[in-house]
Structures are given as structure tokens and as C-alpha cells.
Scaffold this motif. Structure first.
Motif, short mmCIF file in Angstrom:
data_model
loop_
_atom_site.label_atom_id
_atom_site.label_comp_id
_atom_site.label_asym_id
_atom_site.label_seq_id
_atom_site.Cartn_x
_atom_site.Cartn_y
_atom_site.Cartn_z
N ASP A 58 100.52 43.57 -60.79
CA ASP A 58 102.18 43.56 -61.92
C ASP A 58 101.37 43.99 -63.60
OD1 ASP A 58 104.11 42.31 -62.78
OD2 ASP A 58 102.83 41.66 -64.97
N ILE A 59 99.73 44.76 -63.86
CA ILE A 59 99.56 45.09 -65.13
C ILE A 59 99.82 46.53 -64.32
CG2 ILE A 59 97.64 46.15 -66.24
CD1 ILE A 59 96.28 43.51 -65.65
N LEU A 60 99.08 47.23 -63.11
CA LEU A 60 99.57 48.29 -62.95
C LEU A 60 101.00 49.16 -62.61
CD1 LEU A 60 96.63 48.29 -59.86
CD2 LEU A 60 96.82 50.16 -62.34
N TYR A 61 102.11 48.31 -62.17
CA TYR A 61 103.49 48.46 -61.60
C TYR A 61 104.37 48.20 -62.82
CZ TYR A 61 101.96 50.08 -57.32
OH TYR A 61 101.85 51.23 -55.93
N ARG A 62 104.15 47.17 -63.70
CA ARG A 62 104.76 46.96 -64.28
C ARG A 62 104.83 47.37 -65.86
NH1 ARG A 62 104.69 43.67 -68.85
NH2 ARG A 62 102.84 42.72 -68.17
N ASP A 63 103.18 47.26 -65.91
CA ASP A 63 103.15 47.90 -67.20
C ASP A 63 102.60 48.98 -68.06
OD1 ASP A 63 101.53 47.45 -69.65
OD2 ASP A 63 101.03 46.04 -69.23
N LEU A 64 101.56 49.48 -66.93
CA LEU A 64 100.49 50.33 -67.04
C LEU A 64 101.91 51.77 -66.22
CD1 LEU A 64 97.51 50.00 -66.01
CD2 LEU A 64 97.68 50.43 -68.26
N LYS A 65 102.29 51.94 -64.85
CA LYS A 65 103.25 53.25 -64.87
C LYS A 65 102.78 54.45 -64.36
CE LYS A 65 107.53 50.31 -66.02
NZ LYS A 65 108.93 50.18 -66.35
N PRO A 66 101.28 54.41 -64.04
CA PRO A 66 100.90 55.74 -63.40
C PRO A 66 101.95 56.70 -63.23
CG PRO A 66 100.04 54.19 -62.03
CD PRO A 66 100.31 53.46 -63.12
N ALA A 67 102.29 57.54 -63.55
CA ALA A 67 102.72 58.01 -62.79
C ALA A 67 102.25 58.57 -61.54
CB ALA A 67 103.09 59.85 -63.18
N ASN A 68 101.54 58.75 -60.64
CA ASN A 68 100.96 58.38 -59.31
C ASN A 68 100.91 56.89 -58.73
OD1 ASN A 68 101.06 61.07 -59.02
ND2 ASN A 68 99.13 61.88 -59.61
N PRO A 69 102.07 55.83 -58.61
CA PRO A 69 101.83 54.61 -57.92
C PRO A 69 100.30 54.42 -57.32
CG PRO A 69 104.13 54.86 -57.63
CD PRO A 69 103.08 56.65 -57.69
N VAL A 70 99.04 54.26 -58.11
CA VAL A 70 98.23 53.77 -57.70
C VAL A 70 98.84 52.62 -55.64
CG1 VAL A 70 95.86 51.95 -57.66
CG2 VAL A 70 96.91 52.76 -59.35
N PRO A 71 98.28 53.62 -54.60
CA PRO A 71 98.36 52.60 -53.46
C PRO A 71 98.29 51.08 -53.29
CG PRO A 71 97.67 55.07 -53.22
CD PRO A 71 96.77 54.79 -54.87
N VAL A 72 98.36 50.23 -52.90
CA VAL A 72 97.67 48.93 -52.66
C VAL A 72 97.43 48.76 -51.09
CG1 VAL A 72 98.32 46.48 -52.56
CG2 VAL A 72 99.38 48.53 -54.38
N LEU A 73 96.16 49.09 -51.17
CA LEU A 73 95.55 48.67 -49.48
C LEU A 73 95.79 47.26 -49.11
CD1 LEU A 73 93.27 50.54 -47.41
CD2 LEU A 73 92.85 47.94 -47.26
#
Length: 243
Positions: A58-73
Motif C-alpha cells: 500500500d505504501i509503495l503503490y498508493r503513496d510513493l508511486k515510483p516511476a518504475n513500479p516495484v515488482p511484487v514477488l
């Protein structure tokens, strides 16, 4: 010490002692923001889609939203609860996850697994079961994704084996291993989930605070450790991924 990495991202200049002091009690968002800013490629989140994993997603995808979405393994062991697989699908759609699913190569069903390795392998050789379904697929996934640093959902209060866990450490392959929730408690993770109205596995409401494979995960009684339902009676506290 010089730390070797992949994907043209070097962590040789990172002072892990200094960073661990700085982030020891930091909010997970601050730690994840540092990761996104300093490791623009080769950053991966590993997730079993327990509540702690979802907090970081949620922090990575809703909040931080990096230009290159972090892969979720995600490791599909073939033995997940149906509710877990349904949650993975919901999260993928909700967050538009860059989801990377890895599983054992030779078989694609519980029936095929039992035919090849025997019925209930976890009862006969839990170490081999975990190697086949988790450890080998994880290492293959991290390698194929050119991982420089991987994010876990571990907390210090989950088990005695994790009590001294640092926020940043190196794994056996000299990749950076990041534990943003190290200083958090279960209560804090659930408070965050409530604040942001996160989706979560309904099994959490049915006595399963920590959810693994269906055949070897049991409900936890009041007063028991939250991971007491994992590998009950097998004398294990870890599956081997984090050892």
C-alpha cells in the motif's frame, strides 16, 4: 566492506551501520522512500500477502508511486488457501501490481506434486517441501528479476528468531535485504490497515494471524504467539527463506 550488486546499482557506498541507526525506529514509509530513491532498479518486494506485506504494498503503490513500479514477488506453492489466492487477484487489480509469480517448475497442481514427491511431503520431509515450494522458486525469482535489494514483511516481535533483526542486512547472495516493519508491532500494522481501509485476507478474522500453506497452517488460540499456527508441532519457526 564492499557489497557487490546487480543491475548497475551499487550499494558499496551505503554505510549499513549508519543506516540501521538512522532507520531503527523510523516509519516504514521513510525506509521505503529511501529504497525507492536510492535503488531505482533492482528493488523487489517479496510478499505472502499477509497484512504486514500488504501494508508495504500500500505504501509503495498508493503513496510513493515510483516511476518504475516495484515488482511484487509471490510464491505460488500450490498449497495456498483459496482465500489467499483470491486476495492476490484482488490486490493485483486494485493496485495494478507489477506481480511476479514463481512456483516449482516441474509440476502445476497439488495432484501432480503428490504424484512426483509423495503424499503429504510436508509430514515426511518439511525441509524438502519448503525447498521445492519456496526456497528454490524465491532464489530463481530474485535472480531473474536482477534483484539488488528485496523487501520483506518481517517484524521483530513476530518470533524470538527475529528479535534482533536489523532494518537493513545482507542476504547470502550479498543482496540488500530490507525489513521496513522491523520495529513495528502487529497492532501498528492493523492500525495502518484500518486508517487506509486496506483489503486483507478474511482468514485473519478467523483465527489465522499468520497465513501460510493450507495443510500446515492452523488457527491460533488466544494468548498464543501469532506464528504458533505455522508448522504446529514440527519444531520450526522459519520456513528457511529467512535463514
Amino acid at each position: 566492506m564492499t557489497y557487490s550488486t546487480k543491475a548497475n546499482v551499487s550499494i558499496s557506498s551505503f554505510d549499513l551501520d549508519e543506516l540501521n541507526q538512522r532507520f531503527d525506529k523510523a516509519h516504514p514509509r521513510e525506509i521505503l522512500a529511501w529504497c525507492v530513491n536510492n535503488i531505482p532498479t533492482g528493488l523487489v518486494q517479496t510478499s505472502a500477502f499477509n497484512i504486514d506485506d500488504l501494508v508495504m504494498t500500500d505504501i509503495l503503490y498508493r503513496d510513493l508511486k515510483p516511476a518504475n513500479p516495484v515488482p511484487v514477488l509471490f510464491l505460488d506453492t500450490l498449497y495456498h488457501f483459496p482465500q489467499t489466492l483470491e486476495l492476490v487477484a484482488r490486490a493485483k487489480e486494485l493496485y495494478n501490481l507489477n506481480l511476479k509469480t514463481y512456483k516449482i517448475l516441474e509440476v502445476d497442481s497439488r495432484e501432480a506434486f503428490a504424484e512426483r514427491y509423495g503424499e503429504a511431503l510436508w509430514d515426511k520431509d518439511i525441509t524438502q517441501f519448503h525447498h521445492l515450494t519456496k526456497i528454490e522458486p524465491l532464489q530463481r525469482g530474485l535472480s531473474e528479476l536482477n534483484t539488488v535489494a528485496w523487501i520483506t514483511g518481517r517484524r521483530r516481535d513476530q518470533a524470538a528468531t527475529r528479535a534482533d533483526m536489523p532494518v537493513l542486512e545482507l542476504d547470502s547472495q550479498q543482496r540488500l535485504k530490507v525489513n521496513p516493519l522491523a520495529s513495528w508491532t502487529r497492532k501498528q500494522s492493523w492500525a495502518y490497515a484500518a486508517e487506509y481501509k486496506m483489503i486483507y485476507n478474511p482468514l485473519h478474522d478467523q483465527g489465522y494471524p499468520s497465513i501460510g500453506d493450507e495443510p500446515i497452517t492452523t488457527q491460533v488460540a488466544e494468548g498464543e504467539d501469532e506464528r504458533a499456527g505455522r508448522w504446529r508441532g514440527m519444531g520450526k519457526t522459519e520456513c528457511g527463506i529467512h535463514i
